[in-house]
Design an enzyme around this catalytic site. Structure first.
Site, PDB file in Angstrom:
ATOM      1  N   GLU A  66      -1.108  -9.323  -1.302  1.00 18.40           N
ATOM      2  CA  GLU A  66      -2.289 -10.015  -1.092  1.00 18.40           C
ATOM      3  C   GLU A  66      -3.159  -9.929  -2.649  1.00 18.40           C
ATOM      4  O   GLU A  66      -3.793 -11.039  -3.084  1.00 18.40           O
ATOM      5  CB  GLU A  66      -3.399  -9.021  -1.096  1.00 18.40           C
ATOM      6  CG  GLU A  66      -2.933  -8.949   0.782  1.00 18.40           C
ATOM      7  CD  GLU A  66      -3.029  -9.294   1.932  1.00 18.40           C
ATOM      8  OE1 GLU A  66      -3.926  -8.544   3.129  1.00 18.40           O
ATOM      9  OE2 GLU A  66      -3.184  -6.954   1.355  1.00 18.40           O
ATOM     10  N   GLY A 116      -0.534  -4.771   0.767  1.00 15.63           N
ATOM     11  CA  GLY A 116      -1.180  -4.935  -0.538  1.00 15.63           C
ATOM     12  C   GLY A 116      -0.921  -6.512  -2.061  1.00 15.63           C
ATOM     13  O   GLY A 116      -1.445  -6.756  -2.747  1.00 15.63           O
ATOM     14  N   GLU A 136       2.576  -5.930   7.075  1.00  9.22           N
ATOM     15  CA  GLU A 136       2.418  -4.890   7.588  1.00  9.22           C
ATOM     16  C   GLU A 136       2.509  -4.525   9.318  1.00  9.22           C
ATOM     17  O   GLU A 136       2.521  -3.240   9.432  1.00  9.22           O
ATOM     18  CB  GLU A 136       0.444  -4.843   7.273  1.00  9.22           C
ATOM     19  CG  GLU A 136      -0.152  -4.673   6.089  1.00  9.22           C
ATOM     20  CD  GLU A 136       0.039  -6.128   5.187  1.00  9.22           C
ATOM     21  OE1 GLU A 136      -0.122  -6.608   4.172  1.00  9.22           O
ATOM     22  OE2 GLU A 136       1.254  -7.241   6.004  1.00  9.22           O
ATOM     23  N   ALA A 183       1.282  -1.073   0.051  1.00 14.00           N
ATOM     24  CA  ALA A 183      -0.066   0.145  -0.090  1.00 14.00           C
ATOM     25  C   ALA A 183       0.964   1.203  -0.170  1.00 14.00           C
ATOM     26  O   ALA A 183       2.092   1.157   0.439  1.00 14.00           O
ATOM     27  CB  ALA A 183      -1.030   0.353   1.050  1.00 14.00           C
TER      28      ALA A 183
END
Length: 256
Positions: free
Chosen positions: A110, A107, A130, A64
């Site tokens: 993911e 992210g 994270e 992210a």
């Protein structure tokens, strides 16, 4: 600058390239939104039979964009509709191949987990770091990673933030195959080309049943499989495929 580039390198194949090289392809709201738009359109496009998703030769996606969300509050995060963007990608009916070079973190990891097949370069790395910045995986990492590699390996990654190499990821069953870094995209496109020669309806039904069956009982999953199998006997592709086999010729599938 376009944050996602769409190419059509081969017939029936769409190639999506993440394009924020200055930020190591960090996933900001604009990139997520554009990616979801592409997946929605390609999922509805009957000429597309397989989608390849990649970054660039040095990075898939570094996670992210923390500069965008560092000062966000819960309402602001909710209004960003991040979950909606992930749902669109997860709901794509076409097969998705992730071609991963370099880091696929947070992210980015993911995002790769949304693919049906992951092809990684030898120097690719995967991780959910994270926790190192005070939060946790929020794009499916706590769910898809556990389903992919099991609770204990997933918890080690999620709780320590440690990265794993492509070789380690392959041994875990996290990814499909490892190739030389400069062969990743070509390998993914060749695999996509092979999938594109298969009957599209059978391919889509296979993906749908595999994903839907993952969270139900074995009996229910087998019922879904049987119903999909029987349904395909209404298709022209089934008649063509079996006739071609009997006649010892190459089938031509239309997706009908």
């Amino acid at each position: 600058m376009q944050t996602v580039l769409l190419e059509r390198p081969l017939e029936h194949i769409a190639l999506l390239r993440l394009n924020r090289p200055e930020a190591k392809n960090a996933l900001n709201t604009g990139l997520r939104s554009r990616l979801a738009e592409h997946f929605q359109q390609l999922g509805d496009d009957p000429t597309v039979r397989c989608i390849v998703l990649t970054g660039n030769s040095s990075v898939f996606a570094a996670g992210a964009d923390l500069k965008e969300i560092a000062d966000a509050d819960p309402i602001n995060m909710m209004q960003r509709r991040i979950l909606y963007f992930w749902k669109v990608i997860a709901g794509c009916p076409k097969p998705v191949i992730a071609a991963v070079n370099g880091p696929a973190l947070g992210g980015g990891c993911e995002l790769a987990l949304h693919a049906d097949i992951i092809i990684a370069g030898e120097n690719a790395r995967f991780g959910q770091p994270e926790v190192c910045v005070g939060v946790m995986a929020g794009g499916g990492g706590t769910q898809r990673l556990v389903r992919a590699i099991g609770k204990y390996r997933a918890m080690k990654m999620l709780l320590t933030g440690e990265l794993v190499s492509a070789k380690e990821a392959l041994e875990m069953g996290f990814i499909s195959m490892v190739v030389a870094d400069d062969e990743v995209l070509d390998t993914a496109l060749k695999m996509a080309a092979r999938i594109a020669t298969m009957p599209p309806l059978a391919i889509m039904q296979t993906k749908e049943v595999v994903l839907a069956g993952a969270d139900v009982s074995l009996d229910t999953g087998l019922m879904l499989e049987r119903k999909a199998f029987e349904l395909l006997f209404a298709s022209r592709d089934q008649k063509e495929g079996m006739a071609a086999f009997i006649e010892k010729r190459k089938p031509v599938f239309e997706g009908r």
